[in-house]
Design a protein around this motif. Structure first.
Motif, PDB file in Angstrom:
ATOM      1  N   HIS A   1     -17.568 -21.582  40.405  1.00 47.26           N
ATOM      2  CA  HIS A   1     -16.263 -22.107  41.123  1.00 47.26           C
ATOM      3  C   HIS A   1     -16.391 -22.067  42.686  1.00 47.26           C
ATOM      4  CE1 HIS A   1     -12.219 -23.502  41.195  1.00 47.26           C
ATOM      5  NE2 HIS A   1     -11.724 -22.474  42.103  1.00 47.26           N
TER       6      HIS A   1
ATOM      7  N   SER B   1     -21.474 -28.627  46.945  1.00 43.69           N
ATOM      8  CA  SER B   1     -21.677 -30.095  46.501  1.00 43.69           C
ATOM      9  C   SER B   1     -22.411 -30.852  47.126  1.00 43.69           C
ATOM     10  CB  SER B   1     -20.160 -30.758  46.207  1.00 43.69           C
ATOM     11  OG  SER B   1     -20.107 -31.805  46.450  1.00 43.69           O
TER      12      SER B   1
ATOM     13  N   LEU C   1     -13.873 -34.751  47.687  1.00 40.36           N
ATOM     14  CA  LEU C   1     -12.750 -33.923  46.933  1.00 40.36           C
ATOM     15  C   LEU C   1     -11.939 -34.737  45.901  1.00 40.36           C
ATOM     16  CD1 LEU C   1     -11.381 -32.137  50.249  1.00 40.36           C
ATOM     17  CD2 LEU C   1     -13.037 -31.119  48.594  1.00 40.36           C
TER      18      LEU C   1
ATOM     19  N   LEU D   1     -14.596 -34.653  42.873  1.00 39.69           N
ATOM     20  CA  LEU D   1     -14.767 -33.411  42.308  1.00 39.69           C
ATOM     21  C   LEU D   1     -13.387 -32.964  41.436  1.00 39.69           C
ATOM     22  CD1 LEU D   1     -16.630 -31.650  45.377  1.00 39.69           C
ATOM     23  CD2 LEU D   1     -17.489 -32.043  43.160  1.00 39.69           C
ATOM     24  N   ASP D   2     -12.372 -33.423  41.649  1.00 42.40           N
ATOM     25  CA  ASP D   2     -11.074 -32.988  40.743  1.00 42.40           C
ATOM     26  C   ASP D   2     -10.713 -31.761  41.642  1.00 42.40           C
ATOM     27  OD1 ASP D   2      -9.577 -34.655  39.256  1.00 42.40           O
ATOM     28  OD2 ASP D   2     -10.946 -33.935  37.528  1.00 42.40           O
ATOM     29  N   ALA D   3     -10.853 -31.550  43.270  1.00 42.03           N
ATOM     30  CA  ALA D   3     -10.640 -30.500  43.883  1.00 42.03           C
ATOM     31  C   ALA D   3      -9.148 -30.118  43.898  1.00 42.03           C
ATOM     32  CB  ALA D   3     -10.990 -30.589  45.129  1.00 42.03           C
ATOM     33  N   THR D   4      -8.931 -28.549  44.032  1.00 44.45           N
ATOM     34  CA  THR D   4      -7.728 -28.334  44.306  1.00 44.45           C
ATOM     35  C   THR D   4      -7.572 -27.761  45.963  1.00 44.45           C
ATOM     36  OG1 THR D   4      -7.353 -27.306  42.435  1.00 44.45           O
ATOM     37  CG2 THR D   4      -6.183 -26.498  44.011  1.00 44.45           C
TER      38      THR D   4
ATOM     39  N   PRO E   1      -3.515 -30.115  43.215  1.00 49.52           N
ATOM     40  CA  PRO E   1      -4.499 -30.956  42.986  1.00 49.52           C
ATOM     41  C   PRO E   1      -4.664 -32.182  44.049  1.00 49.52           C
ATOM     42  CG  PRO E   1      -3.024 -30.791  41.153  1.00 49.52           C
ATOM     43  CD  PRO E   1      -2.174 -30.162  42.122  1.00 49.52           C
TER      44      PRO E   1
ATOM     45  N   GLU F   1     -10.737 -25.959  46.812  1.00 49.24           N
ATOM     46  CA  GLU F   1     -11.655 -25.499  45.358  1.00 49.24           C
ATOM     47  C   GLU F   1     -11.953 -26.428  44.437  1.00 49.24           C
ATOM     48  OE1 GLU F   1      -9.554 -21.006  45.575  1.00 49.24           O
ATOM     49  OE2 GLU F   1      -9.613 -21.968  43.954  1.00 49.24           O
ATOM     50  N   TRP F   2     -13.185 -26.206  43.893  1.00 46.73           N
ATOM     51  CA  TRP F   2     -13.573 -27.025  42.572  1.00 46.73           C
ATOM     52  C   TRP F   2     -14.539 -26.380  41.824  1.00 46.73           C
ATOM     53  CZ3 TRP F   2     -14.590 -27.822  47.863  1.00 46.73           C
ATOM     54  CH2 TRP F   2     -16.016 -27.770  48.165  1.00 46.73           C
ATOM     55  N   ASP F   3     -14.647 -26.742  40.632  1.00 51.98           N
ATOM     56  CA  ASP F   3     -15.700 -26.243  39.660  1.00 51.98           C
ATOM     57  C   ASP F   3     -17.039 -27.000  40.195  1.00 51.98           C
ATOM     58  OD1 ASP F   3     -14.003 -24.634  38.042  1.00 51.98           O
ATOM     59  OD2 ASP F   3     -13.354 -26.515  36.856  1.00 51.98           O
TER      60      ASP F   3
END
Ligand SMILES: Cc1cc2nc3c(=O)[nH]c(=O)nc-3n(C[C@H](O)[C@H](O)[C@H](O)COP(=O)(O)OP(=O)(O)OC[C@H]3O[C@@H](n4cnc5c(N)ncnc54)[C@H](O)[C@@H]3O)c2cc1C
Length: 289
Positions: A70, A88, A126, A129-132, A145, A168-170
């Motif tokens: 993460h 990334s 972002l 990446l489906d970032a938060t 989100p 943050e993202w996976d």
């Protein structure tokens, strides 16, 4: 301020995260200053005249990046730092193209999020990446989100007492890219931008479109079509999509955009550019495993 009619501006240099949050909660109408590469332009053109500024560029807690499957990227991380590690591939590609070395030395991801321009180059990444977005105030932390964070051009749901502390993202693996068109390769605002992330392990495709709508757009039909291509070819294997499949993906990307005519380009040109970038991105990314 000698010789100026402008009211004085107070500047507080933040000594740490708690100090900045305390300042944001106790002083009304405080403007956050990170690298200043957006804010100082606004000030110099007289478009903004803050009464109080809190500088956060010396806040060490905001300047790091942590990775363990993460990624947590501190809001104060500069583009120059991202060139060494962006967590990334697509974000590294975006960071490389931003401004000039001077802008990259000062500009931060938190500032790109703070400005929330549809032309911000990190924002399509972002989204893909489906970032938060992590927002913190003295009252606590909330995790938003990215899809909900931007509410319009240069608008977000950040409250005045909140600081963007991180994104943050996976970790999604190497199959990702960011591309954009503009009048030249550097020091120009993007006319249209596209980020594509294929997370082979999670069987997920994310696409983010910049500069072609009031916020960053996720083209759901194009993402679904791309997932179908990977279902067919096998998620774990690199493959070369057919020309017609790449073209169809580009068509679906362009159809999802809501571009306008403006000084940088026409809506028709933006749609055309997005179709070309969509086709190129899937052809590039599908071959990376
Ligand atoms: C010559 C030039 C070229 C540029 N090229 C590009 C480009 O190619 N691509 C691109 O995307 N941008 C570009 N920019 C715009 C700018 O560099 C970026 O948007 C950058 O990320 C802004 O970061 P900053 O740290 O300088 O933000 P600042 O200017 O310090 O702040 C920007 C806004 O965000 C707010 N803010 C900053 N940090 C936080 C935080 N942690 N929490 C809450 N609010 C915060 C500020 O209050 C302000 O409203 C360019 C700017 C210039 C002057």
């Amino acid at each position: 301020m000698c010789g100026s009619d402008n009211p004085p501006v107070s500047v507080h240099v933040g000594r740490g995260l708690d100090d900045v949050l305390e300042h944001l909660s106790s002083v009304p109408n405080v403007t956050v200053l990170a690298g200043g590469t957006d804010l100082m332009v606004e000030l110099n053109f007289g478009r903004r005249r803050p009464e109080h500024i809190v500088a956060i560029d010396r806040v060490g807690e905001l300047a790091g990046i942590e990775r363990n499957g993460h990624v947590r990227m501190g809001a104060g991380l500069t583009y120059t730092r991202m060139l060494a590690d962006a967590g990334s591939q697509a974000l590294a590609e975006a960071a490389r193209t931003i401004g000039s070395p001077q802008i990259r030395n000062a500009g931060t991801i938190g500032g790109n999020l703070g400005t929330a321009s549809p032309a911000g180059d990190t924002l399509p990444v972002l989204a893909a990446l489906d970032a938060t977005v992590v927002l913190r105030s003295k009252a606590g932390e909330r995790r938003v989100p990215f899809a909900d964070y931007m509410t319009g051009p240069k608008k977000s749901l950040r409250r005045a007492d909140e600081l963007i502390v991180a994104a943050e993202w996976d970790e999604a693996g190497p199959a990702q890219t960011y591309m954009f068109v503009s009048t030249r390769n550097a020091m120009a605002i993007s006319i249209a931008g596209l980020a594509m992330v294929v997370d082979r392990a999670r069987k997920r495709v994310g696409i983010g479109l910049g500069s072609c709508g009031p916020t960053i757009i996720r083209p759901a039909d194009a993402e679904g079509f791309a997932r179908g291509l990977f279902d067919e070819a096998g998620w774990e294997r690199p493959h070369r999509p057919s020309e017609s499949a790449a073209k169809e993906l580009g068509r679906l990307v362009a159809a999802a955009a809501r571009p306008i005519d403006d000084v940088r380009g026409t809506a028709a040109y933006r749609r055309h550019a997005l179709a070309v970038m969509g086709a190129r991105a899937i052809s590039r990314v599908a071959q990376i495993a």
